[in-house]
Design an enzyme around this catalytic site. Sequence first.
Site, PDB file in Angstrom:
ATOM      1  N   GLU A  80      79.137  24.745  20.729  1.00 20.90           N
ATOM      2  CA  GLU A  80      79.252  25.273  19.359  1.00 20.90           C
ATOM      3  C   GLU A  80      80.149  24.353  18.547  1.00 20.90           C
ATOM      4  O   GLU A  80      80.700  23.386  19.065  1.00 20.90           O
ATOM      5  CB  GLU A  80      79.847  26.687  19.379  1.00 20.90           C
ATOM      6  N   THR A 137      85.590  37.885  11.112  1.00 19.74           N
ATOM      7  CA  THR A 137      85.788  37.309   9.781  1.00 19.74           C
ATOM      8  C   THR A 137      84.481  37.511   9.038  1.00 19.74           C
ATOM      9  O   THR A 137      83.435  37.033   9.476  1.00 19.74           O
ATOM     10  CB  THR A 137      86.141  35.814   9.874  1.00 19.74           C
ATOM     11  N   LYS A 140      84.748  37.086  20.283  1.00 20.25           N
ATOM     12  CA  LYS A 140      85.578  36.384  19.290  1.00 20.25           C
ATOM     13  C   LYS A 140      87.011  36.876  19.499  1.00 20.25           C
ATOM     14  O   LYS A 140      87.526  37.712  18.756  1.00 20.25           O
ATOM     15  CB  LYS A 140      85.055  36.680  17.877  1.00 20.25           C
TER      16      LYS A 140
HETATM   17  C1  LIG Z   1      84.399  29.237  17.646  1.00 15.66           C
HETATM   18  C2  LIG Z   1      83.415  29.891  16.728  1.00 15.66           C
HETATM   19  N1  LIG Z   1      82.103  29.836  17.015  1.00 15.66           N
HETATM   20  C3  LIG Z   1      81.165  30.399  16.222  1.00 15.66           C
HETATM   21  C4  LIG Z   1      81.543  31.054  15.052  1.00 15.66           C
HETATM   22  C5  LIG Z   1      80.475  31.658  14.161  1.00 15.66           C
HETATM   23  O1  LIG Z   1      80.505  33.064  14.268  1.00 15.66           O
HETATM   24  P1  LIG Z   1      80.044  34.006  13.054  1.00 15.66           P
HETATM   25  O2  LIG Z   1      78.601  33.701  12.780  1.00 15.66           O
HETATM   26  O3  LIG Z   1      80.226  35.382  13.578  1.00 15.66           O
HETATM   27  O4  LIG Z   1      80.899  33.661  11.881  1.00 15.66           O
HETATM   28  C6  LIG Z   1      82.891  31.155  14.716  1.00 15.66           C
HETATM   29  C7  LIG Z   1      83.310  31.848  13.497  1.00 15.66           C
HETATM   30  O5  LIG Z   1      84.415  31.723  13.047  1.00 15.66           O
HETATM   31  C8  LIG Z   1      83.850  30.559  15.573  1.00 15.66           C
HETATM   32  O6  LIG Z   1      85.155  30.618  15.285  1.00 15.66           O
END
Ligand SMILES: Cc1ncc(COP(=O)(O)O)c(C=O)c1O
Length: 275
Positions: free
Chosen positions: A178, A33, A146
Amino acid sequence: MAFTPRHLINGVPGDLIPVSDRGFRYGDGCFETMAVRNGGIRLWDRHYRRLSDACRRLGIRTGVNREQLERELAGLTAGVDRAVVRLTVTRGADEAGYRPEPGLVGNRVASLLPDRVYPTTHRTNGIKVHLCEARISRNPRLAGIKHLNRLEQVMARAEWGEEFVEGLLCDDRGQVIEGTITNVFIASQHRVSTPRLDECGVAGVMRAEVIDRLRALGISCREEPVSVEQLLAADECFLTNAVIGIWPVTGINDTRFAIGDVCSRLATDMAALLE
Ligand SMILES: Cc1ncc(COP(=O)(O)O)c(C=O)c1O
């Protein structure tokens, strides 16, 4: 500028994926995303590297190289000032069980979506966060990816309504991992930590950028286990996400935090990127 979402399926305009797609049947795939800014994708190189790493680890054949993908995405985002692109890659469609048909090539969906607009006060004044009851499962083989299985986040998000902006999740041992859509950083006496993600969690693109920026600023940042006690005793806490940027945390349940120096320095250093 408001616009209707547009989708490319394997590079062709459309919005239908076969019901036999393994992403739909098994969550067999991964996604990115991404924030669109001035016709380009912010932090594209990091997104691309995470996606290709995920496909390699999951054994997904995308059937597309970086240049083709970049051409497709450039066509989608040309002339768009601010938006979000979701890029989903599945293992493909087959009639097989868990063992995929040999030689299967993935399906990819690139969607141009309206920008996610959050109150600017989230960034400037900080947010209140819920400490979730739900736990994240540990599985080193999937850690950092992801992938499309997001039921843990869906279940966690059901724990609160509008009273908090985000929720933080621990694993079964009570280690902080997280947020539901963010990664977490804490700082105490100018020493910054972010949870290790070698057993679970998504290795965020903005997390990686922030770690590099902190080091460039001469601020030590360690990836290490973070307990709930350490989290609640920290001088400051902030969350990161590729679309959101950085949100300072001013409350976790009943514990209050001030917006600290580390977060303020990062916000200044990254202002151009995060605008
Ligand atoms: C579960 C989860 N952790 C961390 C993140 C942060 O990732 P990013 O910095 O790539 O958006 C996301 C992003 O949607 C997420 O869904």
